[in-house]
Design a protein around this motif. Sequence first.
Motif, PDB file in Angstrom:
ATOM      1  N   PRO A 251     -30.713 -11.979  15.864  1.00 19.34           N
ATOM      2  CA  PRO A 251     -31.146 -11.087  14.783  1.00 19.34           C
ATOM      3  C   PRO A 251     -30.322  -9.812  14.677  1.00 19.34           C
ATOM      4  O   PRO A 251     -29.761  -9.331  15.656  1.00 19.34           O
ATOM      5  N   TYR A 252     -30.290  -9.316  13.462  1.00 17.71           N
ATOM      6  CA  TYR A 252     -29.706  -7.999  13.208  1.00 17.71           C
ATOM      7  C   TYR A 252     -30.747  -6.932  13.575  1.00 17.71           C
ATOM      8  O   TYR A 252     -31.902  -7.015  13.167  1.00 17.71           O
ATOM      9  N   VAL A 253     -30.302  -5.924  14.342  1.00 16.07           N
ATOM     10  CA  VAL A 253     -31.153  -4.780  14.679  1.00 16.07           C
ATOM     11  C   VAL A 253     -30.301  -3.526  14.579  1.00 16.07           C
ATOM     12  O   VAL A 253     -29.186  -3.485  15.121  1.00 16.07           O
ATOM     13  N   SER A 261     -29.460  -8.872  20.282  1.00 14.18           N
ATOM     14  CA  SER A 261     -29.388  -8.548  18.861  1.00 14.18           C
ATOM     15  C   SER A 261     -28.195  -7.630  18.626  1.00 14.18           C
ATOM     16  O   SER A 261     -27.675  -7.012  19.567  1.00 14.18           O
ATOM     17  N   PHE A 262     -27.780  -7.535  17.363  1.00 11.53           N
ATOM     18  CA  PHE A 262     -26.581  -6.771  17.021  1.00 11.53           C
ATOM     19  C   PHE A 262     -26.730  -6.120  15.658  1.00 11.53           C
ATOM     20  O   PHE A 262     -27.455  -6.617  14.797  1.00 11.53           O
ATOM     21  N   ARG A 327     -27.875  -7.522   7.870  1.00 15.90           N
ATOM     22  CA  ARG A 327     -28.845  -6.448   7.662  1.00 15.90           C
ATOM     23  C   ARG A 327     -30.183  -6.867   8.265  1.00 15.90           C
ATOM     24  O   ARG A 327     -30.352  -8.024   8.665  1.00 15.90           O
ATOM     25  N   PRO A 328     -31.155  -5.933   8.339  1.00 13.80           N
ATOM     26  CA  PRO A 328     -32.467  -6.289   8.895  1.00 13.80           C
ATOM     27  C   PRO A 328     -33.069  -7.491   8.184  1.00 13.80           C
ATOM     28  O   PRO A 328     -32.932  -7.667   6.974  1.00 13.80           O
ATOM     29  N   GLY A 329     -33.742  -8.303   8.971  1.00 12.31           N
ATOM     30  CA  GLY A 329     -34.353  -9.498   8.415  1.00 12.31           C
ATOM     31  C   GLY A 329     -33.404 -10.682   8.355  1.00 12.31           C
ATOM     32  O   GLY A 329     -33.810 -11.792   8.006  1.00 12.31           O
ATOM     33  N   ARG A 330     -32.142 -10.443   8.694  1.00 17.27           N
ATOM     34  CA  ARG A 330     -31.146 -11.515   8.697  1.00 17.27           C
ATOM     35  C   ARG A 330     -30.636 -11.730  10.123  1.00 17.27           C
ATOM     36  O   ARG A 330     -30.972 -11.001  11.039  1.00 17.27           O
TER      37      ARG A 330
END
Length: 350
Positions: A251-253, A261-262, A327-330
């Motif tokens: 996940p994107y964070v 996460s990244f 982006r967030p959620g992706r």
Amino acid sequence: MRRTPRAPGHRTAATLALALALTATATAQQPARAEPAPVPGTLTEVRAELERFYHDAEVATDKYNAADEKVTEQEKRVHTLQGQIETAETKLGRLTRLAGAAARAQYRGDSLPAEMQFALAENPEHALDNASLARQAQQATQGVLTALTATRKDLGTRTDKATATLKSLRANRRAKDSERRSVEKHIDDAKKIESTLEKKEIERLAALDKKDADEAQAKWVGTGVLDKVGTDATPAGRKAIAFATRQLGKPYVWGAEGPDSFDCSGLTSQAWLAAGHVIPRTSEEQWRRLKHVPVEDMRPGDLIIYFADASHVALYIGDGKIIQAPRPGRWVYVSPAASMEILGVVRPDA
């Protein structure tokens, strides 16, 4: 896919109203209808607002990361200077004691202390026991003491300045963190917007994203650029690509740089760290400090920087594709290289 960001200015209430209106219209449709009638313009406007929210948050996070990196570097400078001061003070103390011992010995008419003889003799086996050598030893010791005192003073001045700079950088980091938290509140608003959308509207948003990405990629490929770009990565480039490939699906964070996460520049900086190259942490600094290469000369492993403000970065893997943390959620995924506005290309292992 994110398009070029519009001018700043959050219209959260208006956007939420758009989303709620969109949802209300979709809900009002008869269940028997297979496809809800679209509300003219609203979905496009909601999408544009979502893109801007996420873009602004990414910019704010990038600035915080850059400020944090500067604080870390300055902390290292201050620590180094403090270590040099401690070393200088240790030498000063030792030589001051030796000078005092030498002066007392000369006053009593004795020879120099054994430690002073050993420290100053060309041949430590020979004693410095005559007055001439004693005076020379005192003069030499005093000269060293004077130089060390000046060095200690200079180090103290530099440390004071470095500490003041560190204080200023920490204050700037706090300000950037406050800005980031403020923008992240808008991200919550963006998530609320998305949560109000019906499944079919979310699917339409995804379809619009894909359509724009495919069209942008087709236009880019149509220029013939892929006939010119390199197809072979360097050994380091292959290692960076291998690292990024292993992160697919994570996940994107905001502000994350692994391992679970990244964010966009967290992924690219860690990929190149795994390849043995330390590069700047943020996309802005990667654009500013790494070697620029023409797009037509890029090769797998290079980094593509996006948008006029260099707020996004991805790793080029060849065949017109990139690995990015969007982006967030992706999640980290493979996408067309030209799906966003390309600013330029940089090469970490130039």
